[in-house]
Design a protein around this motif. Structure first.
Motif, PDB file in Angstrom:
ATOM      1  N   MET A 277      38.806  17.745  57.323  1.00  0.00           N
ATOM      2  CA  MET A 277      39.964  18.911  57.876  1.00  0.00           C
ATOM      3  C   MET A 277      38.408  18.196  59.247  1.00  0.00           C
ATOM      4  O   MET A 277      37.543  18.300  58.846  1.00  0.00           O
ATOM      5  CB  MET A 277      39.635  19.964  58.007  1.00  0.00           C
ATOM      6  CG  MET A 277      39.710  21.087  59.038  1.00  0.00           C
ATOM      7  SD  MET A 277      39.418  23.254  58.299  1.00  0.00           S
ATOM      8  CE  MET A 277      38.905  23.558  59.678  1.00  0.00           C
ATOM      9  N   PHE A 278      38.668  18.498  60.575  1.00  0.00           N
ATOM     10  CA  PHE A 278      38.000  18.045  61.714  1.00  0.00           C
ATOM     11  C   PHE A 278      37.264  19.509  61.525  1.00  0.00           C
ATOM     12  O   PHE A 278      37.932  20.913  61.144  1.00  0.00           O
ATOM     13  CB  PHE A 278      38.660  18.269  62.846  1.00  0.00           C
ATOM     14  CG  PHE A 278      39.273  16.382  62.328  1.00  0.00           C
ATOM     15  CD1 PHE A 278      38.843  15.493  63.179  1.00  0.00           C
ATOM     16  CD2 PHE A 278      40.264  16.374  62.366  1.00  0.00           C
ATOM     17  CE1 PHE A 278      39.415  14.492  63.346  1.00  0.00           C
ATOM     18  CE2 PHE A 278      41.476  15.296  62.280  1.00  0.00           C
ATOM     19  CZ  PHE A 278      41.013  14.110  62.587  1.00  0.00           C
ATOM     20  N   PRO A 279      36.082  19.751  61.965  1.00  0.00           N
ATOM     21  CA  PRO A 279      34.838  21.541  62.374  1.00  0.00           C
ATOM     22  C   PRO A 279      35.842  21.160  63.869  1.00  0.00           C
ATOM     23  O   PRO A 279      36.229  20.945  64.560  1.00  0.00           O
ATOM     24  CB  PRO A 279      33.495  20.788  62.749  1.00  0.00           C
ATOM     25  CG  PRO A 279      34.035  18.869  63.272  1.00  0.00           C
ATOM     26  CD  PRO A 279      34.988  18.304  62.496  1.00  0.00           C
ATOM     27  N   ARG A 280      36.678  23.211  63.073  1.00  0.00           N
ATOM     28  CA  ARG A 280      36.893  23.421  64.451  1.00  0.00           C
ATOM     29  C   ARG A 280      36.148  24.399  65.100  1.00  0.00           C
ATOM     30  O   ARG A 280      35.881  25.502  64.053  1.00  0.00           O
ATOM     31  CB  ARG A 280      38.591  24.290  63.889  1.00  0.00           C
ATOM     32  CG  ARG A 280      39.393  22.977  63.551  1.00  0.00           C
ATOM     33  CD  ARG A 280      40.162  21.844  64.366  1.00  0.00           C
ATOM     34  NE  ARG A 280      40.224  22.389  65.866  1.00  0.00           N
ATOM     35  CZ  ARG A 280      41.524  21.733  66.087  1.00  0.00           C
ATOM     36  NH1 ARG A 280      42.294  21.676  65.189  1.00  0.00           N
ATOM     37  NH2 ARG A 280      41.732  22.268  67.118  1.00  0.00           N
TER      38      ARG A 280
ATOM     39  N   SER B  77      48.557  21.614  65.468  1.00  0.00           N
ATOM     40  CA  SER B  77      47.344  21.881  66.469  1.00  0.00           C
ATOM     41  C   SER B  77      46.052  21.886  65.141  1.00  0.00           C
ATOM     42  O   SER B  77      45.534  22.389  65.309  1.00  0.00           O
ATOM     43  CB  SER B  77      47.399  22.892  67.169  1.00  0.00           C
ATOM     44  OG  SER B  77      47.634  23.658  66.575  1.00  0.00           O
ATOM     45  N   GLY B  78      46.916  22.306  63.580  1.00  0.00           N
ATOM     46  CA  GLY B  78      45.282  22.381  62.336  1.00  0.00           C
ATOM     47  C   GLY B  78      46.118  23.892  62.316  1.00  0.00           C
ATOM     48  O   GLY B  78      45.329  24.541  62.022  1.00  0.00           O
ATOM     49  N   LYS B  79      46.510  24.646  62.500  1.00  0.00           N
ATOM     50  CA  LYS B  79      46.627  26.340  62.379  1.00  0.00           C
ATOM     51  C   LYS B  79      46.907  26.406  60.975  1.00  0.00           C
ATOM     52  O   LYS B  79      45.561  27.159  60.490  1.00  0.00           O
ATOM     53  CB  LYS B  79      47.722  27.472  62.742  1.00  0.00           C
ATOM     54  CG  LYS B  79      47.812  27.222  64.200  1.00  0.00           C
ATOM     55  CD  LYS B  79      48.865  27.692  65.001  1.00  0.00           C
ATOM     56  CE  LYS B  79      49.925  27.134  64.707  1.00  0.00           C
ATOM     57  NZ  LYS B  79      50.160  26.168  64.683  1.00  0.00           N
ATOM     58  N   THR B  80      47.792  25.980  60.136  1.00  0.00           N
ATOM     59  CA  THR B  80      47.940  26.019  58.625  1.00  0.00           C
ATOM     60  C   THR B  80      46.226  25.531  58.020  1.00  0.00           C
ATOM     61  O   THR B  80      45.426  26.933  57.448  1.00  0.00           O
ATOM     62  CB  THR B  80      48.528  25.239  57.676  1.00  0.00           C
ATOM     63  OG1 THR B  80      49.572  26.110  58.542  1.00  0.00           O
ATOM     64  CG2 THR B  80      48.655  25.901  56.058  1.00  0.00           C
TER      65      THR B  80
ATOM     66  N   LEU C  55      44.624  25.566  70.004  1.00  0.00           N
ATOM     67  CA  LEU C  55      44.875  24.121  70.638  1.00  0.00           C
ATOM     68  C   LEU C  55      44.438  22.402  69.882  1.00  0.00           C
ATOM     69  O   LEU C  55      43.734  22.648  68.883  1.00  0.00           O
ATOM     70  CB  LEU C  55      44.392  24.186  71.861  1.00  0.00           C
ATOM     71  CG  LEU C  55      44.702  25.536  73.168  1.00  0.00           C
ATOM     72  CD1 LEU C  55      44.945  25.110  74.149  1.00  0.00           C
ATOM     73  CD2 LEU C  55      46.163  25.294  72.588  1.00  0.00           C
ATOM     74  N   PRO C  56      45.578  21.379  69.999  1.00  0.00           N
ATOM     75  CA  PRO C  56      44.729  20.601  69.690  1.00  0.00           C
ATOM     76  C   PRO C  56      43.305  20.086  69.602  1.00  0.00           C
ATOM     77  O   PRO C  56      42.472  20.850  70.337  1.00  0.00           O
ATOM     78  CB  PRO C  56      45.683  19.325  70.348  1.00  0.00           C
ATOM     79  CG  PRO C  56      46.759  19.961  70.574  1.00  0.00           C
ATOM     80  CD  PRO C  56      46.803  21.310  70.854  1.00  0.00           C
TER      81      PRO C  56
ATOM     82  N   GLY D   5      45.720  11.755  73.079  1.00  0.00           N
ATOM     83  CA  GLY D   5      45.122  12.381  72.942  1.00  0.00           C
ATOM     84  C   GLY D   5      44.791  13.526  71.826  1.00  0.00           C
ATOM     85  O   GLY D   5      43.526  12.946  71.091  1.00  0.00           O
ATOM     86  N   GLY D   6      45.299  15.295  71.262  1.00  0.00           N
ATOM     87  CA  GLY D   6      44.002  15.409  70.698  1.00  0.00           C
ATOM     88  C   GLY D   6      44.847  16.391  68.975  1.00  0.00           C
ATOM     89  O   GLY D   6      44.130  17.070  68.524  1.00  0.00           O
ATOM     90  N   TYR D   7      45.961  15.764  69.247  1.00  0.00           N
ATOM     91  CA  TYR D   7      46.378  16.000  67.264  1.00  0.00           C
ATOM     92  C   TYR D   7      45.953  15.898  66.496  1.00  0.00           C
ATOM     93  O   TYR D   7      45.638  15.073  66.352  1.00  0.00           O
ATOM     94  CB  TYR D   7      48.036  16.334  67.719  1.00  0.00           C
ATOM     95  CG  TYR D   7      48.960  16.530  68.703  1.00  0.00           C
ATOM     96  CD1 TYR D   7      48.623  18.300  67.721  1.00  0.00           C
ATOM     97  CD2 TYR D   7      49.343  16.332  69.760  1.00  0.00           C
ATOM     98  CE1 TYR D   7      50.493  19.082  68.931  1.00  0.00           C
ATOM     99  CE2 TYR D   7      49.781  17.432  70.318  1.00  0.00           C
ATOM    100  CZ  TYR D   7      50.261  18.860  70.496  1.00  0.00           C
ATOM    101  OH  TYR D   7      50.654  19.442  71.297  1.00  0.00           O
ATOM    102  N   PRO D   8      45.340  16.542  65.625  1.00  0.00           N
ATOM    103  CA  PRO D   8      44.898  16.544  64.193  1.00  0.00           C
ATOM    104  C   PRO D   8      45.049  14.985  63.551  1.00  0.00           C
ATOM    105  O   PRO D   8      44.420  14.072  63.322  1.00  0.00           O
ATOM    106  CB  PRO D   8      44.042  17.342  63.423  1.00  0.00           C
ATOM    107  CG  PRO D   8      44.761  18.329  64.888  1.00  0.00           C
ATOM    108  CD  PRO D   8      45.512  18.170  65.524  1.00  0.00           C
TER     109      PRO D   8
END
Length: 391
Positions: free
Chosen positions: A1-4, A28-31, A126-127, A150-153
């Motif tokens: 996982m990316f550090p959000r 966008s990585g919510k789950t 957001l992404p 773009g930024g989608y994980p």
């Protein structure tokens, strides 16, 4: 996982509110973030037809399984959840019991405002921001490659062609979200509308012209645009509200939340094509404005971002309040901060007079310095989202 960077905000809100809500666009990585941040709670996806059927048929029995709280994914799929949770949290009042995620802002917000007002802390994921993309911070990617991706994980976690991913994403979005909300008979017309919106990213919104070019009524265009906003695919940047004695442009500007999606909708499939594309400047502006929006959302703040333009041609691409002062930002996509860029950055603050903070210029190069009272920033400087909040 990316550090959000939203993680610290989620932990803060979970200590204050019995319900924490994470909303944002699909994928966008919510789950992933919810399961990492609240890994001690049971996880239930309300996309699962078995779980949803149980919830609808026996809501009390369903919720009785989670006396210590749970993460409910895609919560808008069970609209009655919000009213049932009201009774549960009012009896307990224990902070951080339930975490709700959802991709459709209108479904979540309707339930929260009706049943969970004052009981839920709302966040927006957001992404990925530039600060969350390792390749951006480590200078191993070019600006044009980033604008296309773009930024989608998923596009940064796996080796996948953005063109393939976005084609699937748009098809899934149209099938699952639009048809759930709107009675769209001709999907090709909606897809044309979506592409026309991409061609207007970074521009003033002319709804009449957009509707005419799409071949639909202005009422339909307004409804479709509302769905795009509610699904976090686009956002509208309003003009700054103070007059300063000028005749102002009062129309909002349209931006895509993810610059890669906008580029794909424009038919741009590679960095080489983008480098010569007439929409490159608008896409760069979309990226920069989006970075400020993400920084504010990740900190749990409202957007409160604006632009300024008067009928005499004086403009600032981005405006926001910092205490009693106004921060203005000029955005230019070129790799060299030319004299014209410097002058445009200086002029961007003239409308605010004594209320103006020292202006900024964000450009497509790599250097950062101060020149004639103007702070010049290369695009990689946007990887420090704390700096974006403490201008």
């Amino acid at each position: 996982m990316f550090p959000r960077h939203l993680l610290s905000t989620l932990h803060r809100l979970s200590g204050c509110f019995p319900v924490v809500v994470i909303t944002g666009p699909r994928q966008s990585g919510k789950t992933t973030l919810a399961r990492v941040a609240f890994g001690d709670r049971p996880y239930v996806s309300l996309e699962d037809p078995i779980e949803r059927a149980f919830a609808i048929e026996d809501p009390r029995g369903f919720l009785a399984r989670f006396p210590d709280g749970a993460v409910f994914d895609e919560a808008q799929r069970w609209p009655e959840l919000f009213s049932h949770l009201q009774g549960v949290v009012d009896r307990s009042r224990r902070p951080g019991m339930f975490v709700l995620t959802g991709s459709q802002q209108f479904g979540l917000l309707a339930g929260i405002t009706q049943s969970l007002a004052g009981r839920a802390g709302l966040t927006h994921l957001l992404p990925l921001s530039l600060a969350e993309i390792p390749s951006a911070k480590e200078a191993v990617t070019s600006l044009d490659a980033l604008l296309v991706r773009g930024g989608y994980p998923a596009l940064h976690a796996y080796t996948i062609d953005p063109a393939d991913w976005f084609a699937s994403y748009v098809a899934t979005y149209v099938e699952r979200d639009v048809r759930q909300v709107l009675n769209v008979q001709d999907l090709s017309t909606f897809q044309r509308f979506l592409r026309l919106c991409a061609g207007r990213t970074g521009q003033l919104l002319n709804l009449s012209a957009l509707a005419g070019e799409a071949g639909i009524s202005q009422t339909t265009a307004r409804a479709w645009l509302s769905v795009l906003e509610s699904s976090y695919l686009v956002f509208l940047l309003p003009p700054y509200h103070r007059n300063f004695g000028k005749r102002l442009v009062k129309t909002p500007k349209l931006y895509f939340t993810d610059v890669g999606l906008a580029a794909w909708l424009l038919g741009i499939r590679s960095a080489d094509v983008l480098a010569l594309h007439p929409s490159r400047g608008a896409l760069f502006e979309t990226l920069v404005v989006g970075e400020f929006l993400k920084a504010r959302f990740n900190a749990g703040l409202p957007a409160d971002l604006y632009f300024w333009r008067d009928n005499n041609g004086l403009e600032a691409d981005l405006v926001f309040e910092q205490g009693q002062r106004l921060q203005t930002i000029e955005i230019k996509s070129g790799q060299t901060a030319t004299t014209d860029y410097i002058r445009a950055g200086q002029r961007s603050a003239h409308f605010a007079g004594d209320a103006a903070a020292p202006p900024w210029l964000v450009y497509g190069g790599d250097q950062a310095y101060v020149r004639s009272g103007l702070r010049v920033m290369g695009w990689r400087e946007l990887t420090n989202d704390v700096d974006l909040l403490s201008t």
